[in-house]
Design an enzyme around this catalytic site. Sequence first.
Site, PDB file in Angstrom:
ATOM      1  N   VAL A  26     -32.804  19.781  54.193  1.00 44.26           N
ATOM      2  CA  VAL A  26     -33.404  18.465  54.377  1.00 44.26           C
ATOM      3  C   VAL A  26     -34.094  18.414  55.727  1.00 44.26           C
ATOM      4  CG1 VAL A  26     -33.023  15.977  54.336  1.00 44.26           C
ATOM      5  CG2 VAL A  26     -31.550  17.465  52.984  1.00 44.26           C
ATOM      6  N   GLU A  90     -36.738   8.187  51.114  1.00 45.62           N
ATOM      7  CA  GLU A  90     -36.793   7.355  52.314  1.00 45.62           C
ATOM      8  C   GLU A  90     -35.965   7.987  53.422  1.00 45.62           C
ATOM      9  OE1 GLU A  90     -34.678   3.574  52.255  1.00 45.62           O
ATOM     10  OE2 GLU A  90     -33.666   4.181  50.403  1.00 45.62           O
ATOM     11  N   ASP A 134     -19.212  12.546  42.793  1.00 34.97           N
ATOM     12  CA  ASP A 134     -18.897  13.140  44.093  1.00 34.97           C
ATOM     13  C   ASP A 134     -18.960  12.089  45.193  1.00 34.97           C
ATOM     14  OD1 ASP A 134     -18.119  15.223  45.748  1.00 34.97           O
ATOM     15  OD2 ASP A 134     -20.166  15.868  46.168  1.00 34.97           O
ATOM     16  N   ASN A 139     -21.145  11.289  51.560  1.00 32.52           N
ATOM     17  CA  ASN A 139     -22.275  10.926  50.705  1.00 32.52           C
ATOM     18  C   ASN A 139     -22.592   9.435  50.749  1.00 32.52           C
ATOM     19  OD1 ASN A 139     -22.734  13.537  49.908  1.00 32.52           O
ATOM     20  ND2 ASN A 139     -21.525  13.382  48.037  1.00 32.52           N
ATOM     21  N   ASP A 152     -26.878  11.726  47.613  1.00 28.64           N
ATOM     22  CA  ASP A 152     -26.514  12.982  46.956  1.00 28.64           C
ATOM     23  C   ASP A 152     -25.868  12.807  45.589  1.00 28.64           C
ATOM     24  OD1 ASP A 152     -26.099  15.571  46.359  1.00 28.64           O
ATOM     25  OD2 ASP A 152     -25.030  16.067  48.198  1.00 28.64           O
TER      26      ASP A 152
END
Length: 436
Positions: A26, A90, A134, A139, A152
């Site tokens: 990322v 974003e 998850d 996350n 995620d």
Amino acid sequence: MTLDPGTKVGPYEVEGPLGAGGMGEVYRARDPRLGRSVALKILPPGAASDPDRRRRFEVEARAASALNHPAIVALFDVGFHDDRPYLVAELLEGATLRARLGDGPLAVRKALDYARQIAEGLAAAHEHGIIHRDLKPENLFVTRDGRLKILDFGLAKALGPTGRGPAANGAAANGAAASDPAEPTATEAGTVFGTAGYMSPEQVRGQTVDHRSDIFSFGAVLYEMLAGHRAFPGESPIERAHAILKDEPPAFAAARSVPAAVGWLVWRCLEKEPAQRFQAARDLAFSLEAMSELPSGGAAAAALAPRPRRAAAATLGAVILVVALAGLGYVSWRKAGRPEDPPAATTAAVRPAPAAPHYRRLSFRRGAIASARFAPDGASVIYGAAFEGAPYHVYSAIPGNPEARQLFGPRVGLLGVSRTGDLALALAPKEGEDKH
């Protein structure tokens, strides 16, 4: 990280790395067309040649495009760079919930605010047939202005409209590092996937899961926000998985003063059996919104903190004792009289005539109502009822709205509601549990 600052990926210009994980790298990037910064997620070169990883990344884009909600990170664009698929989302400014929890437990009101946002985001995903699988503090992202974003969806499962359709794996793009690749993950039935310590019991067993698995994981996250430590600790993934299957989370520390209603909401989310949890994230979000005005503290809060179910009968006794002592104090106070009370004649002279009672129908369902109390706001009503042959549940209703919301399931009875918003509840033990 394989992309240097200044690298052009489609129309985007890479500015620097943000993180990396098993689901991709990322980067912070710039979109010169709109003059804004974005998060760019791309598969590493080795992963891009793996058919399964490539397929998952492509399905991720399709799943993310279906989700448009303030509590879910937004997807802007998809494309390919040197035969490597990428997603553009974003860019979020702030920190993950895991980083926030590094300073200790959150204030009850703050935890409830975050929890409500998470539940609303989950509800939006579930209503589109997507379960996360998850959910964990890593996350969940808290922006600088206090908004919470679910990140995620890399282990997400797409279901049919009824929640029983064919499974597929997908994800929502995000601007943070993906799931830890060291954690066991899988997409086939009969194998374990997810993150140890936050998986539902059915995930640990490798069983087919539905949206109620996310609700269990949500409960583990909310517990950690309130307690300051994990609901299912352990030195290894195996120990944490065993705790999920066999153990109950420790009771909240007395110093935390978690309101009774909040404690039992967490407890219900963490039920081992999916049928005993909240059945919809939308109802969970409604309950959290209703509880957002509850003050912390109070005897009922301490008495009804989550604890092992073997202590259910003791909990009931503690609640009854609290209510009984309160009643005894009230009787003594009435007999003694208050020094500031004016004489009866004076009171009668200035007291206005009581208004005629006004009745409004709360429910059109057939059944029996065992108890009903006004909430502190004076508008909504909390009551226990058994409708149309179904088990007894506790509901919240607003006059004029025929849709009553279920707050608690079977085994939880309503005893009373204090003027500060604490609920006095009775928990009945399950069959076969120790009642002594």
